[in-house]
Design a protein around this motif. Structure first.
Motif, PDB file in Angstrom:
ATOM      1  N   LYS A 220      27.159  39.756  64.613  1.00  0.00           N
ATOM      2  CA  LYS A 220      28.725  39.985  64.021  1.00  0.00           C
ATOM      3  C   LYS A 220      29.097  41.070  63.335  1.00  0.00           C
ATOM      4  N   VAL A 221      30.205  41.482  63.499  1.00  0.00           N
ATOM      5  CA  VAL A 221      30.709  42.624  62.852  1.00  0.00           C
ATOM      6  C   VAL A 221      31.834  42.784  62.855  1.00  0.00           C
ATOM      7  N   ARG A 222      32.061  42.754  61.156  1.00  0.00           N
ATOM      8  CA  ARG A 222      33.049  42.335  60.245  1.00  0.00           C
ATOM      9  C   ARG A 222      33.776  43.382  59.443  1.00  0.00           C
ATOM     10  N   SER A 223      34.023  43.877  59.555  1.00  0.00           N
ATOM     11  CA  SER A 223      33.855  44.746  58.213  1.00  0.00           C
ATOM     12  C   SER A 223      33.479  46.499  58.963  1.00  0.00           C
ATOM     13  N   ASP A 224      34.228  47.400  58.092  1.00  0.00           N
ATOM     14  CA  ASP A 224      34.244  49.574  58.419  1.00  0.00           C
ATOM     15  C   ASP A 224      32.870  49.290  57.875  1.00  0.00           C
ATOM     16  N   ALA A 225      32.089  48.582  56.408  1.00  0.00           N
ATOM     17  CA  ALA A 225      31.103  48.806  56.121  1.00  0.00           C
ATOM     18  C   ALA A 225      30.022  48.193  57.073  1.00  0.00           C
ATOM     19  N   GLU A 226      29.923  47.032  57.670  1.00  0.00           N
ATOM     20  CA  GLU A 226      29.102  46.549  59.011  1.00  0.00           C
ATOM     21  C   GLU A 226      28.931  47.419  60.132  1.00  0.00           C
ATOM     22  N   VAL A 227      30.159  47.964  60.560  1.00  0.00           N
ATOM     23  CA  VAL A 227      30.268  48.871  61.593  1.00  0.00           C
ATOM     24  C   VAL A 227      29.512  49.956  61.284  1.00  0.00           C
ATOM     25  N   LYS A 228      29.260  50.667  59.655  1.00  0.00           N
ATOM     26  CA  LYS A 228      28.850  51.757  59.122  1.00  0.00           C
ATOM     27  C   LYS A 228      27.077  51.322  59.360  1.00  0.00           C
ATOM     28  N   GLU A 229      26.885  50.106  58.502  1.00  0.00           N
ATOM     29  CA  GLU A 229      25.458  49.244  58.647  1.00  0.00           C
ATOM     30  C   GLU A 229      24.970  49.278  59.889  1.00  0.00           C
ATOM     31  N   ILE A 230      25.549  48.946  61.124  1.00  0.00           N
ATOM     32  CA  ILE A 230      24.671  48.569  62.127  1.00  0.00           C
ATOM     33  C   ILE A 230      24.724  49.681  63.473  1.00  0.00           C
ATOM     34  N   ILE A 231      25.600  51.043  62.958  1.00  0.00           N
ATOM     35  CA  ILE A 231      24.937  52.795  63.961  1.00  0.00           C
ATOM     36  C   ILE A 231      24.256  53.415  62.297  1.00  0.00           C
ATOM     37  N   LYS A 232      23.930  52.640  61.242  1.00  0.00           N
ATOM     38  CA  LYS A 232      22.856  53.513  60.332  1.00  0.00           C
ATOM     39  C   LYS A 232      21.500  53.033  61.049  1.00  0.00           C
ATOM     40  N   SER A 233      21.136  51.370  60.849  1.00  0.00           N
ATOM     41  CA  SER A 233      21.072  50.417  61.742  1.00  0.00           C
ATOM     42  C   SER A 233      19.618  51.483  63.451  1.00  0.00           C
ATOM     43  N   ALA A 234      21.247  51.241  64.600  1.00  0.00           N
ATOM     44  CA  ALA A 234      20.996  51.303  65.134  1.00  0.00           C
ATOM     45  C   ALA A 234      19.726  53.199  64.965  1.00  0.00           C
ATOM     46  N   ASP A 235      20.619  54.077  64.459  1.00  0.00           N
ATOM     47  CA  ASP A 235      19.664  55.502  64.240  1.00  0.00           C
ATOM     48  C   ASP A 235      18.658  55.443  63.514  1.00  0.00           C
ATOM     49  N   TYR A 236      17.727  54.175  62.678  1.00  0.00           N
ATOM     50  CA  TYR A 236      16.510  54.128  62.339  1.00  0.00           C
ATOM     51  C   TYR A 236      15.439  53.048  63.358  1.00  0.00           C
ATOM     52  N   PHE A 237      16.229  52.533  63.865  1.00  0.00           N
ATOM     53  CA  PHE A 237      15.374  51.589  65.148  1.00  0.00           C
ATOM     54  C   PHE A 237      15.705  51.892  66.399  1.00  0.00           C
ATOM     55  N   LEU A 238      16.154  52.541  66.539  1.00  0.00           N
ATOM     56  CA  LEU A 238      16.755  53.081  67.953  1.00  0.00           C
ATOM     57  C   LEU A 238      16.411  54.475  68.204  1.00  0.00           C
ATOM     58  N   GLY A 239      16.312  54.881  67.341  1.00  0.00           N
ATOM     59  CA  GLY A 239      16.181  56.669  66.928  1.00  0.00           C
ATOM     60  C   GLY A 239      17.651  57.279  66.942  1.00  0.00           C
ATOM     61  N   SER A 240      17.422  58.746  67.120  1.00  0.00           N
ATOM     62  CA  SER A 240      18.990  59.184  66.895  1.00  0.00           C
ATOM     63  C   SER A 240      19.728  59.141  68.014  1.00  0.00           C
ATOM     64  N   LYS A 241      20.996  58.916  68.018  1.00  0.00           N
ATOM     65  CA  LYS A 241      20.944  59.055  69.397  1.00  0.00           C
ATOM     66  C   LYS A 241      21.296  60.885  69.676  1.00  0.00           C
ATOM     67  N   ALA A 242      20.832  60.502  71.454  1.00  0.00           N
ATOM     68  CA  ALA A 242      20.483  61.663  72.208  1.00  0.00           C
ATOM     69  C   ALA A 242      21.512  62.455  71.898  1.00  0.00           C
ATOM     70  N   ASP A 243      21.476  64.058  72.407  1.00  0.00           N
ATOM     71  CA  ASP A 243      22.587  64.935  72.988  1.00  0.00           C
ATOM     72  C   ASP A 243      22.702  65.119  74.135  1.00  0.00           C
ATOM     73  N   GLY A 244      23.943  65.398  74.032  1.00  0.00           N
ATOM     74  CA  GLY A 244      24.415  64.920  75.436  1.00  0.00           C
ATOM     75  C   GLY A 244      24.648  63.347  76.302  1.00  0.00           C
ATOM     76  N   LEU A 245      24.351  62.666  75.456  1.00  0.00           N
ATOM     77  CA  LEU A 245      24.861  60.984  75.747  1.00  0.00           C
ATOM     78  C   LEU A 245      26.583  61.550  75.948  1.00  0.00           C
ATOM     79  N   LYS A 246      26.515  60.482  77.177  1.00  0.00           N
ATOM     80  CA  LYS A 246      28.120  60.516  78.051  1.00  0.00           C
ATOM     81  C   LYS A 246      28.420  58.934  77.242  1.00  0.00           C
ATOM     82  N   LEU A 247      29.804  59.334  77.161  1.00  0.00           N
ATOM     83  CA  LEU A 247      30.775  57.884  76.388  1.00  0.00           C
ATOM     84  C   LEU A 247      30.337  57.056  77.538  1.00  0.00           C
ATOM     85  N   TRP A 248      29.774  56.344  78.904  1.00  0.00           N
ATOM     86  CA  TRP A 248      29.598  55.359  79.066  1.00  0.00           C
ATOM     87  C   TRP A 248      27.611  54.712  79.537  1.00  0.00           C
ATOM     88  N   ASP A 249      27.233  55.906  79.294  1.00  0.00           N
ATOM     89  CA  ASP A 249      25.612  55.555  79.466  1.00  0.00           C
ATOM     90  C   ASP A 249      24.980  54.177  78.533  1.00  0.00           C
TER      91      ASP A 249
END
Length: 330
Positions: A220-249
């Motif tokens: 669940k993502v239930r607030s702006d704060a949780e949006v920030k947390e899940i994005i930060k978590s993704a940067d840690y756990f999946l690695g930084s977002k790749a340069d040149g990544l397109k919207l619908w990739d």
């Protein structure tokens, strides 16, 4: 920085059954960012000395807020000790007894000797009160797993500096040893976050089943704060977002546990609770549009982009994505 972070084990119930353990391993097997978390601990495979490990954990604040510092892991029960055994095995598989003293067969934890550190014979005698956990200063009275004859508090000189074995490390068997702070090992931090993000590429239904197999639920993502947390978590756990990544990739999207399959426009989380955050979500315009163009399937399933935008999407084999599971009690 190459590191491994194991995502969240079941938070309120420390022991996983064999089926859930297998489910957790499946969630984590494709992580190549170097980070592996559990719902309690995070293990980084980067080999560093004790002081560097402690500093890195202080800067690891997911789920804690910027005003709080993190800590090297508190391993004060069998559940957390088992977490570390699993994490270390996934980061650095056990190579046998002949390699038992290898640097990658141990992980730094947050227990250190803070009293009676003069190196005298008297101070070398083990007293639990002399040792404390980094997070709260408590001593390991109720729970410890010291190796036989340890801690032995040996001394050493390196580059003209005298060192005592005042730091604790844990091996693949969950056994503790005291050692010198200049040694280099992977390290584990306490984890206060809500999410385990799996790099496995799955449909929404597959992702839902995978979370449940590990004793978790699609997130669940239930607030702006949780949006920030899940994005930060993704940067840690999946690695930084790749340069040149397109919207619908597909690499730009993560499945969440929201759906309006039961009734169009009535969005609920997988546990049946309404998505009260719905109107405040940063929906990708003109979504949610419930488009039907893939074999007459409607877009009933919620995803979030690496930039924090929301989309309704298909549960179809063409929509394989990473996904976020939620830790119990969060």
């Amino acid at each position: 920085m190459k590191c491994f972070l194991l995502f969240c084990l079941v938070g309120t119930s420390l022991a996983l059954n064999k089926v859930q353990l297998g489910g957790l391993k499946k969630l984590l097997k494709n992580l190549d960012s170097g980070v592996f978390p559990t719902c309690q601990l995070v293990l980084f495979s980067e080999m560093v000395d004790y002081d560097t490990a402690e500093k890195n954990c202080q800067n690891f604040d997911i789920g804690m807020g910027d005003a709080q510092k993190g800590h090297l892991a508190t391993v004060n029960d069998d559940g957390k000790n088992s977490d570390l055994k699993l994490l270390l095995q996934m980061a650095y598989p056990y190579k046998g007894k002949s390699q038992k003293w290898a640097a990658d067969h141990w992980v730094w934890a947050g227990l250190r000797k803070t009293k009676n550190n003069d190196g005298s014979k008297k101070s070398k005698k083990y007293n639990a009160e002399d040792w404390s956990w980094a997070a709260d200063g408590s001593s390991p009275k109720e729970f410890h797993k010291w190796m036989k004859h340890q801690p032995d508090q040996r001394t050493d000189k390196k580059n003209g500096v005298k060192y005592l074995q005042n730091q604790m490390r844990i091996n693949h068997q969950g056994i503790w040893d005291d050692t010198f702070k200049y040694k280099t090992h992977p390290y584990a931090c306490d984890y206060q976050g809500k999410y385990i993000i799996s790099a496995s590429s799955e449909t929404w239904s597959q992702a839902k089943a995978s979370c449940e197999a590990a004793g978790l639920e699609l997130a669940k993502v239930r607030s702006d704060a949780e949006v920030k947390e899940i994005i930060k978590s993704a940067d840690y756990f999946l690695g930084s977002k790749a340069d040149g990544l397109k919207l619908w990739d597909k690499e730009n999207w993560i499945w969440l546990g929201g759906t309006d399959e039961e009734e169009e426009g009535e969005w609920k989380w997988v546990d049946g609770s309404p998505i009260e955050y719905y109107k405040n979500m940063n929906w990708r315009n003109p979504n949610p549009d419930n488009a039907e163009y893939i074999k007459n399937q409607a877009q009933h399933y919620l995803a979030i982009s690496r930039d924090g935008q929301f989309d309704d999407s298909f549960d179809h084999r063409s929509r394989h994505r990473a996904f976020a599971c939620q830790c119990p009690g969060t």
